[in-house]
Motif scaffolding. Structure first.
Motif, PDB file in Angstrom:
ATOM      1  N   ILE A 136      47.325  41.388  44.091  1.00  0.00           N
ATOM      2  CA  ILE A 136      47.611  42.339  43.841  1.00  0.00           C
ATOM      3  C   ILE A 136      47.059  41.572  42.139  1.00  0.00           C
ATOM      4  O   ILE A 136      46.124  42.159  41.465  1.00  0.00           O
ATOM      5  CB  ILE A 136      48.291  43.179  43.648  1.00  0.00           C
ATOM      6  CG1 ILE A 136      49.318  43.150  43.382  1.00  0.00           C
ATOM      7  CG2 ILE A 136      48.218  43.727  45.467  1.00  0.00           C
ATOM      8  CD1 ILE A 136      50.349  44.710  42.954  1.00  0.00           C
ATOM      9  N   GLU A 162      46.304  38.221  41.596  1.00  0.00           N
ATOM     10  CA  GLU A 162      45.318  37.506  41.564  1.00  0.00           C
ATOM     11  C   GLU A 162      43.922  39.460  41.532  1.00  0.00           C
ATOM     12  O   GLU A 162      42.789  38.270  40.495  1.00  0.00           O
ATOM     13  CB  GLU A 162      45.400  36.621  42.340  1.00  0.00           C
ATOM     14  CG  GLU A 162      45.651  35.785  42.496  1.00  0.00           C
ATOM     15  CD  GLU A 162      45.479  34.294  43.490  1.00  0.00           C
ATOM     16  OE1 GLU A 162      45.371  35.240  45.125  1.00  0.00           O
ATOM     17  OE2 GLU A 162      46.024  33.648  43.443  1.00  0.00           O
ATOM     18  N   ALA A 163      43.593  39.854  42.170  1.00  0.00           N
ATOM     19  CA  ALA A 163      42.484  40.856  42.324  1.00  0.00           C
ATOM     20  C   ALA A 163      42.845  41.410  40.612  1.00  0.00           C
ATOM     21  O   ALA A 163      41.297  41.763  40.177  1.00  0.00           O
ATOM     22  CB  ALA A 163      42.692  42.248  43.277  1.00  0.00           C
ATOM     23  N   ALA A 164      43.475  41.832  40.112  1.00  0.00           N
ATOM     24  CA  ALA A 164      43.582  42.041  38.701  1.00  0.00           C
ATOM     25  C   ALA A 164      42.957  41.340  37.312  1.00  0.00           C
ATOM     26  O   ALA A 164      41.885  42.181  36.970  1.00  0.00           O
ATOM     27  CB  ALA A 164      45.543  42.610  38.104  1.00  0.00           C
ATOM     28  N   VAL A 165      43.012  39.533  37.742  1.00  0.00           N
ATOM     29  CA  VAL A 165      42.398  39.356  37.077  1.00  0.00           C
ATOM     30  C   VAL A 165      40.973  38.828  37.300  1.00  0.00           C
ATOM     31  O   VAL A 165      40.671  38.906  36.551  1.00  0.00           O
ATOM     32  CB  VAL A 165      43.147  37.935  36.955  1.00  0.00           C
ATOM     33  CG1 VAL A 165      42.513  36.791  36.079  1.00  0.00           C
ATOM     34  CG2 VAL A 165      44.343  37.611  36.287  1.00  0.00           C
ATOM     35  N   LEU A 166      40.829  39.216  38.706  1.00  0.00           N
ATOM     36  CA  LEU A 166      39.203  39.439  39.079  1.00  0.00           C
ATOM     37  C   LEU A 166      38.504  39.937  38.928  1.00  0.00           C
ATOM     38  O   LEU A 166      37.146  40.585  38.450  1.00  0.00           O
ATOM     39  CB  LEU A 166      39.108  39.214  40.575  1.00  0.00           C
ATOM     40  CG  LEU A 166      39.468  37.730  41.244  1.00  0.00           C
ATOM     41  CD1 LEU A 166      39.402  36.920  42.725  1.00  0.00           C
ATOM     42  CD2 LEU A 166      38.320  36.458  40.567  1.00  0.00           C
ATOM     43  N   PHE A 194      39.795  40.502  49.415  1.00  0.00           N
ATOM     44  CA  PHE A 194      40.903  39.232  49.979  1.00  0.00           C
ATOM     45  C   PHE A 194      41.094  39.972  50.701  1.00  0.00           C
ATOM     46  O   PHE A 194      40.733  40.915  51.650  1.00  0.00           O
ATOM     47  CB  PHE A 194      41.812  39.553  49.615  1.00  0.00           C
ATOM     48  CG  PHE A 194      42.313  39.522  47.602  1.00  0.00           C
ATOM     49  CD1 PHE A 194      43.358  37.896  47.413  1.00  0.00           C
ATOM     50  CD2 PHE A 194      42.108  39.930  46.515  1.00  0.00           C
ATOM     51  CE1 PHE A 194      43.167  37.087  45.903  1.00  0.00           C
ATOM     52  CE2 PHE A 194      42.065  39.009  45.498  1.00  0.00           C
ATOM     53  CZ  PHE A 194      42.538  38.303  44.828  1.00  0.00           C
ATOM     54  N   PHE A 218      45.812  48.135  44.369  1.00  0.00           N
ATOM     55  CA  PHE A 218      46.511  48.245  44.284  1.00  0.00           C
ATOM     56  C   PHE A 218      47.690  49.421  44.507  1.00  0.00           C
ATOM     57  O   PHE A 218      47.614  50.912  44.434  1.00  0.00           O
ATOM     58  CB  PHE A 218      46.728  48.627  42.055  1.00  0.00           C
ATOM     59  CG  PHE A 218      45.484  47.638  41.816  1.00  0.00           C
ATOM     60  CD1 PHE A 218      46.046  46.337  42.296  1.00  0.00           C
ATOM     61  CD2 PHE A 218      44.496  47.592  41.223  1.00  0.00           C
ATOM     62  CE1 PHE A 218      45.353  45.429  41.330  1.00  0.00           C
ATOM     63  CE2 PHE A 218      43.509  46.810  40.829  1.00  0.00           C
ATOM     64  CZ  PHE A 218      43.988  45.509  40.724  1.00  0.00           C
TER      65      PHE A 218
END
Ligand SMILES: Nc1ncnc2c1ncn2[C@@H]1O[C@H](COP(=O)(O)OP(=O)(O)O)[C@@H](O)[C@H]1O
Ligand SMILES: [Mg+2]
Lengths: 261, 341
Positions: free
Chosen positions: A161, A163-167, B84, B90
């Motif tokens: 999560i 990494e998801a936020a960074v992307l 992903f 989140f």
């Protein structure tokens, strides 16, 4: 035979509960005594000892000191412990095991040894003030709890999560505050409560480091009892227990604390 | 930038510590293409995606996107979206807030933000779920949230890591159509990873087959399905009978064998089960196994040249277990393989 068996479990249950809660009930009962000495069964009923707790000057001072150590020490331990837990759980660091062991040491090593060591090798040689010494000691004592509890909630949180936020445009640090912190706040709160209670109940280390005019609550209670044997210590204990129950209850009520411990 | 290389990987080398996961990868992708990265587990698909997204340091080589070199551009400045495999939603935010996350970071606020989030949710059919938490959604719905969350950012490239593998069969089909629709509607350049050849064949404009960090073959679904260039790809897309060629002869466990007609010059030949002819031909075999598949019947044959799989129409007369028969491997039907591993 069947009667004996059907009585066995309830009996054991009763004994366990009596053993755990019994002393506490006795203390609570003793706090409402009208007599002059700490005794059970209480002689009569009055609130005079409860009232007296608030008038004892040293109780007020030591309560303040204990609150300062419990809150300040826990906050300091979290400030150190959260990044440490993060690093331990997210990166394969060389020597991570050693750090984990060192951080856990205060749980394993008896407090009396920690207290003596701190006094002999840190406080005396470096001429550290009593309050600062207590603060440092309590921070060190709480740190293992902070690292353990926060690590446990980090383990349960997927790292993708972040990494998801960074992307989605966040910086690494921003991702930590936006998606990691909110998801481990239950763990942080649990660590806070554990740290607070541990610090507040701490006797051996505080015993070594207390000095003239600076005492924590439990040390002050022991000192008081050596001189005065009236029920006000029982009354104080009841009030402290009430405070602990209040904190845990509020935490459970508002944040579902028990999910994280 | 030429049209054929909107996204371009040039001699890309990726390593974990000292062990190379992807050596020297070259790949050019056109704008608006839907690419499938197909390969067995562990062949480097995720690693390659992560490098394109900027989540994985590049050992050597370059990544170019839309005319500029992004090899050293940090992940949060690349305009590359990644869905992903685990969705990575989140957990503390509602569906709405998940989709709004990136837009808010872009500084979008108020009406504009709301309109954008709503249209994102609508495009994946989740308008009624805006206030739910991810944990209150099914796998398929979570997948859609992840898709919407990336799509509202209008990425230059959208990467999807095994987007369908965590879904059950029915949802997988539904999501496949969904992905195709979103891609056609928005025209976003899309790369999706899969280890399922049927998925790649059904969805992609072009398929990139990977093996051990290297590209084995690139081609249209028809190319990959009908004209595999290596034994590895042939095996992957369902050619069950694969043999190397040596001096125009088939090399089998029973020695070098002459085919009934002159084979093309190639390193090997591959036949799908339905390319095998039963009832006539120079080879003999015994029926070792048989299974009925509605329209067709499949046979596993024990033969002097090794086990052979054949498939014939169900209307043909059936062979019993243990029956002896003759069969042929017609050279003209076989897929010639340029490489035999
Ligand atoms: N974090 C990692 N550390 C070390 N090796 C890894 C790591 N992730 C993947 N690998 C290795 O890199 C290779 C490619 O992995 P990956 O890209 O995940 O494959 P795929 O997504 O195609 O299944 C594999 O051999 C795998 O073992
Ligand atoms: Mg993978």
């Amino acid at each position: 035979m069947t009667v004996a068996r059907s009585l066995f479990i309830p009996l054991v249950l009763f004994l366990v509960i009596a053993f755990l809660i019994g002393p506490f009930l006795i203390i609570v009962a003793a706090s409402f005594s009208a007599g002059e000495t700490l005794a059970f069964p209480p002689q009569g009923f009055s609130l005079r000892w409860i009232a007296k707790v608030f008038t004892v000057e040293s109780f007020r001072a030591s309560f303040g000191m204990s609150m300062f150590l419990a809150i300040g020490g826990t906050l300091a331990a979290l400030v150190l412990g959260i990044p440490a837990s993060y690093a331990l759980s997210r990166y394969k660091l060389p020597g991570a095991e050693i750090v984990r062991t060192i951080v856990s040491a205060p749980i394993i090593v008896p407090g009396i040894i920690v207290g003596l060591a701190l006094l002999r090798y840190i406080v005396v040689p470096f001429q550290i003030g009593i309050t600062l010494a207590l603060f440092m000691a309590h921070t060190a004592l709480i740190l293992p709890y902070a690292v353990r509890v926060v690590s446990a909630s980090l383990e349960n949180l997927r790292s993708d999560i972040e990494e998801a936020a960074v992307l989605l445009g966040s910086s690494r640090l921003g991702a930590f505050f936006r998606v990691v912190m909110p998801n481990i706040r239950g763990g942080i709160l649990s660590a806070f409560i554990l740290g607070f209670v541990t610090s507040f109940n701490q006797v051996p280390v505080s015993l070594f480091l207390s000095g003239p005019g600076v005492r924590t609550m439990p040390i002050d209670m022991i000192a008081y009892m050596e001189i005065v044997f009236d029920p006000s210590v029982a009354a104080l204990s009841s009030l402290l227990a009430l405070m602990s129950i209040g904190i845990v209850f509020a935490a459970e009520r508002f944040l579902g604390f028990s999910r994280y411990v | 930038m030429s049209d054929a290389s909107y996204l371009s990987l040039q001699k890309l080398t990726l390593t974990y510590g000292d062990s190379p996961a992807v050596p020297d990868l070259d790949l050019d992708i056109r704008k608006g293409e839907l690419i499938a990265l197909l390969g067995p587990s562990g062949c480097g698909k995720t690693t390659t995606m992560r490098a394109i997204a900027g989540l994985m340091p590049v050992k050597s080589g370059r990544v170019r996107l839309d005319g500029s070199d992004i090899t050293r551009v940090p992940a949060n400045k690349r305009a590359v979206g990644l869905v992903f495999q685990s969705y990575a939603l989140f957990p503390h935010l509602s569906v709405y807030e998940n989709v709004a996350f990136g837009l808010k970071l872009k500084g979008m606020r108020g009406q504009e933000l709301d309109a954008k989030v709503q249209s994102g949710l609508k495009s994946v059919g989740l308008s009624n779920f805006a206030n739910r938490r991810p944990a209150e959604l099914s796998g398929g719905q979570q997948q859609r949230v992840a898709l919407a969350r990336s799509m509202v950012m209008e990425p230059k490239v959208l990467l999807l890591d095994e987007p369908l593998s965590n879904l059950d069969a029915r949802l997988r089909l539904e999501m496949r159509t969904e992905l195709q629709r979103v891609q056609k509607e928005t025209g976003v350049t899309m790369i999706f990873v899969t280890h399922d050849q049927a998925e790649a064949l059904a969805l992609a404009d072009r398929i990139v087959v990977m093996k051990s960090g290297k590209i084995e073959q690139i081609g249209s679904p028809e190319d990959i399905y009908n004209r595999p260039t290596s034994s590895f790809v042939a095996d992957f897309v369902g050619f069950e009978n694969i043999f190397p060629l040596e001096n125009g002869k088939l090399k089998t466990s029973g020695g070098l064998i002459n085919l009934s007609s002159q084979p093309p010059s190639a390193a090997g030949l591959a036949w799908r089960p339905r390319m095998v002819t039963l009832g006539i031909g120079p080879f003999r075999g015994t029926v070792r196994g048989t299974s009925f598949a509605g329209d067709s019947r499949e046979y596993l044959l024990d033969t002097p040249i090794g086990p052979i799989k054949a498939e014939v129409e169900a209307s043909q007369p059936a062979y019993a277990l243990g029956a002896e028969l003759v069969f042929d491997l017609p050279a003209e039907k076989a897929a010639p393989l340029a490489r035999f591993a």
